[in-house]
Design a protein around this motif. Sequence first.
Motif, mmCIF file in Angstrom:
data_model
loop_
_atom_site.group_PDB
_atom_site.id
_atom_site.type_symbol
_atom_site.label_atom_id
_atom_site.label_comp_id
_atom_site.label_asym_id
_atom_site.label_seq_id
_atom_site.Cartn_x
_atom_site.Cartn_y
_atom_site.Cartn_z
ATOM 1 N N ARG A 99 0.394 -1.166 0.312
ATOM 2 C CA ARG A 99 -0.331 -0.370 0.348
ATOM 3 C C ARG A 99 0.856 1.395 0.203
ATOM 4 N NH1 ARG A 99 -4.947 0.010 1.728
ATOM 5 N NH2 ARG A 99 -4.626 -1.949 3.252
ATOM 6 N N ILE A 120 -2.630 -6.260 -2.028
ATOM 7 C CA ILE A 120 -2.816 -4.457 -1.609
ATOM 8 C C ILE A 120 -1.940 -4.248 -2.426
ATOM 9 C CG2 ILE A 120 -3.419 -2.925 0.134
ATOM 10 C CD1 ILE A 120 -3.496 -4.870 2.200
ATOM 11 N N SER A 122 -2.843 -0.609 -3.020
ATOM 12 C CA SER A 122 -3.752 0.530 -2.994
ATOM 13 C C SER A 122 -2.623 1.060 -2.892
ATOM 14 C CB SER A 122 -4.572 0.092 -1.870
ATOM 15 O OG SER A 122 -5.330 -0.353 -1.610
ATOM 16 N N TYR A 141 -6.497 -5.427 -3.919
ATOM 17 C CA TYR A 141 -7.025 -4.073 -3.381
ATOM 18 C C TYR A 141 -6.657 -3.236 -5.476
ATOM 19 C CZ TYR A 141 -9.276 -5.534 0.125
ATOM 20 O OH TYR A 141 -10.150 -6.610 1.636
ATOM 21 N N ASP A 143 -7.135 -0.112 -5.881
ATOM 22 C CA ASP A 143 -7.891 1.150 -5.829
ATOM 23 C C ASP A 143 -7.127 2.639 -5.848
ATOM 24 O OD1 ASP A 143 -7.499 -0.733 -3.005
ATOM 25 O OD2 ASP A 143 -7.570 1.194 -1.872
ATOM 26 N N GLU A 144 -6.204 3.574 -6.436
ATOM 27 C CA GLU A 144 -6.083 4.371 -6.602
ATOM 28 C C GLU A 144 -4.498 4.209 -7.256
ATOM 29 O OE1 GLU A 144 -5.614 6.961 -3.405
ATOM 30 O OE2 GLU A 144 -7.667 6.570 -2.704
ATOM 31 N N THR A 145 -4.921 3.327 -8.032
ATOM 32 C CA THR A 145 -3.873 2.856 -8.992
ATOM 33 C C THR A 145 -3.810 3.394 -9.900
ATOM 34 O OG1 THR A 145 -4.631 0.791 -9.858
ATOM 35 C CG2 THR A 145 -3.181 1.114 -8.042
ATOM 36 N N ASN A 164 -11.811 -4.416 -5.125
ATOM 37 C CA ASN A 164 -11.605 -3.185 -4.917
ATOM 38 C C ASN A 164 -11.079 -2.336 -6.243
ATOM 39 O OD1 ASN A 164 -11.471 -0.150 -4.382
ATOM 40 N ND2 ASN A 164 -10.949 -1.264 -2.101
ATOM 41 N N CYS A 168 -9.800 4.395 -9.574
ATOM 42 C CA CYS A 168 -8.831 3.564 -10.713
ATOM 43 C C CYS A 168 -9.402 4.634 -11.747
ATOM 44 C CB CYS A 168 -8.907 2.812 -11.330
ATOM 45 S SG CYS A 168 -8.222 1.559 -9.201
#
Length: 520
Positions: A99, A120, A122, A141, A143-145, A164, A168
């Motif tokens: 993360r 993960i 994230s 996870y 997310d936010e990549t 998740n 993205c």
Amino acid sequence: MVHDLLQEMGWEIVRQESTRDPGKRNRLWYHEDIYRVLEENELHKLKHIDLSFSKYLRIQDLSLAPNLENLILESCTSLCEITSSVDGLNYKLLILNLRHCKSLDSLPTDIRLESVEKVIFSGCSNLKKFPQISWNMKELYLDETAIEKLPSSIENLSRLVILNLKDCSMLERVPSNICKLRSLEHLNLSGCSKLGGLLDNLRNLTASRVLKAVRVAATREAPISIPYLRRLEKLDLTNCFIKELPDNLGQLSSLQSLLLGRNFFESIPSIAALYKLSYLDLSYCERLQVLPELPRNLRNIDAYNCTALGVSSSFSIFFENLNFFYHGARINLSNCLNLDQDAISEFFNGILQLEKRTLKMYGIMRNNNTGCVCFPGSEIPELFVFQRKESFITLEKQEILGDNSLSSLLVCVVVEFRNYHNEGQGLVVVFECLLTREDGTIDMFRGTLRGWNYGNGPDNVDSEHVFLGYDSYSNFSDLYNINHHKYRKMTIRFYVENLTKRLGCCNVKKCGVLCRNDLF
């Protein structure tokens, strides 16, 4: 103190595994031991590595730790790659957590992690490509990549339960074979603003319990396959520019939370059959003209800023079925400025008359529920026999004594909002009851009407609103006996606060009180 002693005992137990060779222990925490083990490549028994927030970390040859189960490298901001040596952890690694490793921009394509359960990435904001994989994990996870697409091999993740992909923002499409993931329970596509809408063949995701697609702007129409997800418990389609909802929305028999705020539909199909539904969010649906027939177990409705919404017969039927003063509910209609104030006041007078019939049939219900309805208006319903144009009201003993003791109060206030800006801290109307005994001693208890909760509610309010409801936690009968203590009067004062402070921009202009006994 006790925790520290237990921690030291635990450390000593692990140290005794190998007092001379820390590389033979399964956990390391002392920095000199870690340095020695890494320098001498002695990692054979190690099961858990957590090097989070190591700014200058470069990953080593992890094949030297074949028994590693947890690899935690959160916020290692200089880490730009994972070497293929991770492949040596094939049959033991359970958790891989990177993360917020913001320099990580690629993943090796030849890694096999047969045992891994949670992966993960994230917040790895430079990770643009996710490779063809053979990792049959349960949780993924991303997310936010910065990934632009998912590999077609994702259909092979037969054990995947959570996927998740929140925020993205570069993700342009989701492969249609994602619908082959028969174990998938949680799918989060919120904030994937470049997606061309939701998939149409979602009906194959038979295990789905949670589907979130907030701000998937190209959706326009909710997929007709959604109502076939009979196990779905939460559906969030907030701010998806939806103009039309499927007629069979009422088939989601397991649904508990339905969030449809900030969309453009004018009406909603009947959802009365959704008996498990407890929360409905329609906030900022500015074209919505009428509420549908609603299920009787619904306990929380956010319909604030529905500026075209009017009072409807279905709303009256809902309140009658709900038995508002017995089961309790929170209904927020703030900034619904198209509501006719005379009609809604008359409507609530009718609800109070219904409460009168209910009490005659069943008696005083001693439950621990709370109820609050908020709507635009400047008048207290006339059935509140005790009213005052102030933020407090005083009742003499003969006015408040009905039977041998008082039951829960019904209260109503008119609040003037002046340049109110929602800071996300919620909003409640507080009422403090001061009971004065014959000898002058004062007993006090406190109740609240919940207008809106933490993190929701209207952005701004600049008009007068009515708050009507009760708080059974302030039940007189459980706390005080009027005759026993011989109270001579009761003063109730009102004010507005959020979760942290009293709000000076929200003034109580009028208040009304109704003791349930007075309904007889």
